[in-house]
Design a protein around this motif. Structure first.
Motif, PDB file in Angstrom:
ATOM      1  N   GLU A   1     -78.430  26.758 -38.665  1.00 18.90           N
ATOM      2  CA  GLU A   1     -77.293  26.202 -38.150  1.00 18.90           C
ATOM      3  C   GLU A   1     -76.594  26.125 -39.260  1.00 18.90           C
ATOM      4  N   THR A   2     -75.727  25.967 -38.740  1.00 16.32           N
ATOM      5  CA  THR A   2     -74.571  24.915 -39.989  1.00 16.32           C
ATOM      6  C   THR A   2     -74.848  23.538 -39.889  1.00 16.32           C
ATOM      7  N   ASP A   3     -74.526  22.972 -41.656  1.00 16.87           N
ATOM      8  CA  ASP A   3     -75.211  21.786 -42.401  1.00 16.87           C
ATOM      9  C   ASP A   3     -73.494  21.800 -42.403  1.00 16.87           C
ATOM     10  N   PRO A   4     -73.469  20.163 -41.538  1.00 18.82           N
ATOM     11  CA  PRO A   4     -72.065  18.854 -40.971  1.00 18.82           C
ATOM     12  C   PRO A   4     -71.624  18.705 -42.395  1.00 18.82           C
ATOM     13  N   ASN A   5     -72.172  18.951 -43.373  1.00 14.04           N
ATOM     14  CA  ASN A   5     -71.150  18.846 -44.905  1.00 14.04           C
ATOM     15  C   ASN A   5     -70.761  19.938 -45.618  1.00 14.04           C
ATOM     16  N   ALA A   6     -71.580  21.187 -44.815  1.00 18.47           N
ATOM     17  CA  ALA A   6     -71.184  22.722 -45.753  1.00 18.47           C
ATOM     18  C   ALA A   6     -69.123  21.913 -45.890  1.00 18.47           C
ATOM     19  N   GLY A   7     -68.172  22.688 -46.537  1.00 20.30           N
ATOM     20  CA  GLY A   7     -67.302  23.093 -46.225  1.00 20.30           C
ATOM     21  C   GLY A   7     -66.400  23.022 -47.550  1.00 20.30           C
ATOM     22  N   LEU A   8     -65.401  22.732 -47.921  1.00 19.87           N
ATOM     23  CA  LEU A   8     -64.702  22.522 -49.522  1.00 19.87           C
ATOM     24  C   LEU A   8     -63.928  21.593 -49.977  1.00 19.87           C
ATOM     25  N   TYR A   9     -64.363  20.843 -50.941  1.00 20.34           N
ATOM     26  CA  TYR A   9     -64.049  20.104 -51.332  1.00 20.34           C
ATOM     27  C   TYR A   9     -63.263  20.111 -52.270  1.00 20.34           C
ATOM     28  N   THR A  10     -61.534  19.595 -52.026  1.00 17.79           N
ATOM     29  CA  THR A  10     -61.189  19.317 -53.456  1.00 17.79           C
ATOM     30  C   THR A  10     -60.618  17.958 -54.376  1.00 17.79           C
TER      31      THR A  10
END
Length: 120
Positions: A26-35
């Motif tokens: 499952e993909t964590d909904p918080n996953a991603g790139l933060y700048t």
């Protein structure tokens, strides 16, 4: 004939089990790139370009508690945790705390509050 039937049954069973898996982790909904979009220190707010030589700071959160922290072009693999909105990241043995809510991380790093916003 029995071998062919047994092979077909084994193949059918394997396909059924694969279909039940739901496509993997499952993909964590918080996953991603933060700048980094702002840095606050000593009561003053600055843009990253005003404080950082290249204005470059990102955190890429990945599922499973891993992340990549990049500052001025140098990247480190690190661990992150989230308990409600209390966010913790460990970089090179140092633990930094802050918050993560609504796609925004505010992280206290050595007396600076760095704000990171999630990209679309």
């Amino acid at each position: 004939m029995k071998k062919v039937f047994a092979l077909m049954m084994a193949l059918a069973l394997a396909l059924c089990l694969c279909a039940c898996g739901g496509g993997g982790e499952e993909t964590d909904p918080n996953a991603g790139l933060y700048t980094c979009t702002g840095i606050e220190m000593m009561g003053l707010t600055f843009t990253p370009e005003e404080i950082l030589e290249n204005g470059d700071a990102t955190i890429e959160l990945k599922s499973g508690g891993k992340c990549t922290f990049t500052l001025e072009g140098a990247s480190e693999t690190c661990d992150w945790t989230l308990d409600e909105d209390a966010f913790t990241v460990e970089v090179e043995g140092e633990t930094f705390t802050g918050t993560l809510a609504d796609g925004v991380i505010v992280l206290d790093m050595m007396g600076m509050n760095m704000t990171f916003e999630k990209g679309e």
